[in-house]
Design a protein around this motif. Structure first.
Motif, PDB file in Angstrom:
ATOM      1  N   LYS A   1      -2.824  10.040   1.598  1.00  0.00           N
ATOM      2  CA  LYS A   1      -4.221  10.099   2.017  1.00  0.00           C
ATOM      3  C   LYS A   1      -5.102   9.596   0.884  1.00  0.00           C
ATOM      4  O   LYS A   1      -5.511  10.345   0.003  1.00  0.00           O
ATOM      5  CB  LYS A   1      -4.622  11.528   2.391  1.00  0.00           C
ATOM      6  CG  LYS A   1      -4.028  11.993   3.706  1.00  0.00           C
ATOM      7  CD  LYS A   1      -4.713  13.255   4.195  1.00  0.00           C
ATOM      8  CE  LYS A   1      -4.219  13.631   5.582  1.00  0.00           C
ATOM      9  NZ  LYS A   1      -4.937  14.802   6.141  1.00  0.00           N
ATOM     10  N   GLY A   2      -5.365   8.311   0.913  1.00  0.00           N
ATOM     11  CA  GLY A   2      -6.243   7.723  -0.093  1.00  0.00           C
ATOM     12  C   GLY A   2      -5.530   7.408  -1.390  1.00  0.00           C
ATOM     13  O   GLY A   2      -4.428   7.883  -1.667  1.00  0.00           O
ATOM     14  N   GLU A   3      -6.189   6.590  -2.203  1.00  0.00           N
ATOM     15  CA  GLU A   3      -5.639   6.158  -3.481  1.00  0.00           C
ATOM     16  C   GLU A   3      -5.465   7.346  -4.413  1.00  0.00           C
ATOM     17  O   GLU A   3      -6.367   8.161  -4.602  1.00  0.00           O
ATOM     18  CB  GLU A   3      -6.578   5.130  -4.125  1.00  0.00           C
ATOM     19  CG  GLU A   3      -6.013   4.460  -5.358  1.00  0.00           C
ATOM     20  CD  GLU A   3      -4.834   3.542  -5.031  1.00  0.00           C
ATOM     21  OE1 GLU A   3      -3.982   3.377  -5.922  1.00  0.00           O
ATOM     22  OE2 GLU A   3      -4.782   3.007  -3.915  1.00  0.00           O
TER      23      GLU A   3
ATOM     24  N   LYS B   1      -0.762   2.097   9.210  1.00  0.00           N
ATOM     25  CA  LYS B   1      -1.988   2.820   8.873  1.00  0.00           C
ATOM     26  C   LYS B   1      -2.266   3.800  10.005  1.00  0.00           C
ATOM     27  O   LYS B   1      -1.985   3.534  11.173  1.00  0.00           O
ATOM     28  CB  LYS B   1      -3.163   1.859   8.732  1.00  0.00           C
ATOM     29  CG  LYS B   1      -2.995   0.813   7.638  1.00  0.00           C
ATOM     30  CD  LYS B   1      -3.143   1.424   6.256  1.00  0.00           C
ATOM     31  CE  LYS B   1      -3.142   0.338   5.184  1.00  0.00           C
ATOM     32  NZ  LYS B   1      -3.278   0.922   3.830  1.00  0.00           N
TER      33      LYS B   1
ATOM     34  N   GLU C   1      -8.459   6.768   9.326  1.00  0.00           N
ATOM     35  CA  GLU C   1      -9.313   6.048   8.387  1.00  0.00           C
ATOM     36  C   GLU C   1      -8.657   5.857   7.022  1.00  0.00           C
ATOM     37  O   GLU C   1      -8.881   4.841   6.366  1.00  0.00           O
ATOM     38  CB  GLU C   1     -10.654   6.801   8.220  1.00  0.00           C
ATOM     39  CG  GLU C   1     -11.504   6.812   9.473  1.00  0.00           C
ATOM     40  CD  GLU C   1     -12.833   7.489   9.237  1.00  0.00           C
ATOM     41  OE1 GLU C   1     -13.095   7.906   8.067  1.00  0.00           O
ATOM     42  OE2 GLU C   1     -13.616   7.621  10.190  1.00  0.00           O
ATOM     43  N   ASN C   2      -7.874   6.818   6.576  1.00  0.00           N
ATOM     44  CA  ASN C   2      -7.399   6.722   5.191  1.00  0.00           C
ATOM     45  C   ASN C   2      -5.931   7.067   5.002  1.00  0.00           C
ATOM     46  O   ASN C   2      -5.468   7.207   3.873  1.00  0.00           O
ATOM     47  CB  ASN C   2      -8.258   7.623   4.282  1.00  0.00           C
ATOM     48  CG  ASN C   2      -8.045   9.095   4.587  1.00  0.00           C
ATOM     49  OD1 ASN C   2      -7.608   9.443   5.679  1.00  0.00           O
ATOM     50  ND2 ASN C   2      -8.369   9.959   3.635  1.00  0.00           N
ATOM     51  N   GLU C   3      -5.184   7.213   6.094  1.00  0.00           N
ATOM     52  CA  GLU C   3      -3.769   7.564   5.937  1.00  0.00           C
ATOM     53  C   GLU C   3      -2.891   6.320   5.930  1.00  0.00           C
ATOM     54  O   GLU C   3      -3.092   5.381   6.697  1.00  0.00           O
ATOM     55  CB  GLU C   3      -3.305   8.479   7.080  1.00  0.00           C
ATOM     56  CG  GLU C   3      -3.626   9.931   6.835  1.00  0.00           C
ATOM     57  CD  GLU C   3      -2.897  10.843   7.820  1.00  0.00           C
ATOM     58  OE1 GLU C   3      -3.328  12.002   7.952  1.00  0.00           O
ATOM     59  OE2 GLU C   3      -1.894  10.413   8.437  1.00  0.00           O
ATOM     60  N   GLU C   4      -1.923   6.357   5.039  1.00  0.00           N
ATOM     61  CA  GLU C   4      -0.892   5.326   4.980  1.00  0.00           C
ATOM     62  C   GLU C   4       0.449   6.020   5.177  1.00  0.00           C
ATOM     63  O   GLU C   4       0.732   7.038   4.544  1.00  0.00           O
ATOM     64  CB  GLU C   4      -0.926   4.618   3.621  1.00  0.00           C
ATOM     65  CG  GLU C   4       0.153   3.580   3.426  1.00  0.00           C
ATOM     66  CD  GLU C   4       0.182   3.036   2.008  1.00  0.00           C
ATOM     67  OE1 GLU C   4       1.164   2.345   1.678  1.00  0.00           O
ATOM     68  OE2 GLU C   4      -0.752   3.328   1.234  1.00  0.00           O
TER      69      GLU C   4
ATOM     70  N   SER D   1      -3.593   9.996  -4.093  1.00  0.00           N
ATOM     71  CA  SER D   1      -3.324  11.303  -3.485  1.00  0.00           C
ATOM     72  C   SER D   1      -1.861  11.685  -3.662  1.00  0.00           C
ATOM     73  O   SER D   1      -1.007  10.834  -3.910  1.00  0.00           O
ATOM     74  CB  SER D   1      -3.671  11.273  -1.994  1.00  0.00           C
ATOM     75  OG  SER D   1      -2.688  10.541  -1.270  1.00  0.00           O
TER      76      SER D   1
ATOM     77  N   ARG E   1       2.477  11.190  -6.232  1.00  0.00           N
ATOM     78  CA  ARG E   1       2.710   9.829  -5.764  1.00  0.00           C
ATOM     79  C   ARG E   1       3.587   9.039  -6.732  1.00  0.00           C
ATOM     80  O   ARG E   1       4.333   8.153  -6.328  1.00  0.00           O
ATOM     81  CB  ARG E   1       1.376   9.109  -5.562  1.00  0.00           C
ATOM     82  CG  ARG E   1       1.504   7.791  -4.823  1.00  0.00           C
ATOM     83  CD  ARG E   1       0.185   7.347  -4.250  1.00  0.00           C
ATOM     84  NE  ARG E   1       0.333   6.180  -3.389  1.00  0.00           N
ATOM     85  CZ  ARG E   1      -0.554   5.834  -2.469  1.00  0.00           C
ATOM     86  NH1 ARG E   1      -1.632   6.571  -2.278  1.00  0.00           N
ATOM     87  NH2 ARG E   1      -0.362   4.767  -1.731  1.00  0.00           N
TER      88      ARG E   1
END
Length: 237
Positions: A139-141, A95, A98-101, A143, A167
């Protein structure tokens, strides 16, 4: 007269028996020959398999004695390493912010380039091993994915391509999708900024050094595993 009659009677009595005996021998010979051939075939098969098993055991022992593989690490820096036993690749996850995977798929050694080394006496040729990395940043669900295709050399990371994909798309876009220009075609400052972008996320030269050590160990581990599975198969009756 009696003597001729006795000889005639003997021929009459013995001829059918002799003929029957010869027939039995004639029919028995193929059976005996088949059993002999089967026995020889089994002996050859056993000897061949025994030799293969001997060579496998020797090779496994040699690898273990020379430089046994170590237990693979499950972490590097802030990455979690998924070892993928029995496969030709591994996966790293982390991770970021805040929101990157970030997901990195890494091949085992998949190429090399010649390197010339100048010694004291003569010039000898060596090779530099290559590893492919596919870096996906989400970046977030739901994206899109920013994807980097990189080369990991023994001490540095080199970006080959950068593109966007959905995605739900598999790696490798369809031919009608625009994949962007070649990385080397980009402005030099933009290239440097993209390297900095990856560096901030841990995709850097230290990771390249780690991956080469990791894959060297995995290469040996998988080789020993492969020999073991072949040995187990041949040992089965």
């Amino acid at each position: 007269m009696a003597h001729r009659l006795l000889r005639s009677l003997r021929r009459t009595l013995l001829s059918p028996l002799s003929s029957h005996h010869e027939t039995l021998i004639h029919h028995r010979q193929p059976s005996l020959s088949l059993r002999t051939r089967t026995y020889i075939t089994e002996m050859r098969k056993s000897a061949l398999e025994g030799n293969i098993l001997r060579l496998l055991r020797n090779e496994i022992q040699y690898e273990l004695d020379r430089s046994p593989p170590s237990q693979p690490l499950s972490k590097f820096d802030s990455f979690i390493v998924d070892e993928r036993p029995g496969e030709q690749w591994i996966r790293l996850n982390k991770k970021f912010g805040e929101n990157e995977e970030i997901k990195v798929e890494v091949t085992m050694f998949d190429g090399s380039v010649p390197v010339k080394k100048t010694g004291n006496v003569a010039t000898e040729e060596d090779v530099k091993l290559h590893i492919t990395l596919i870096v996906d940043i989400f970046k977030g669900e739901g994206s899109d994915v920013l994807e980097f295709v990189c080369s990991a050399w023994p001490d540095n990371i080199e970006i080959q391509r950068v593109f966007m994909r959905r995605r739900d798309q598999m790696v490798g876009l369809p031919y009608n999708a625009y994949m962007g220009p070649g990385f080397k075609e980009l402005d030099d400052e933009l290239q440097d900024s993209l390297y900095d972008f990856l560096e901030a996320r841990g995709i850097n030269d230290d990771l390249a050094v780690f991956l080469h050590g990791y894959m060297n160990n995995k290469d040996k581990t998988e080789f020993i595993r492969w020999m073991g599975t072949v040995k187990t198969f041949i040992e089965k009756k």
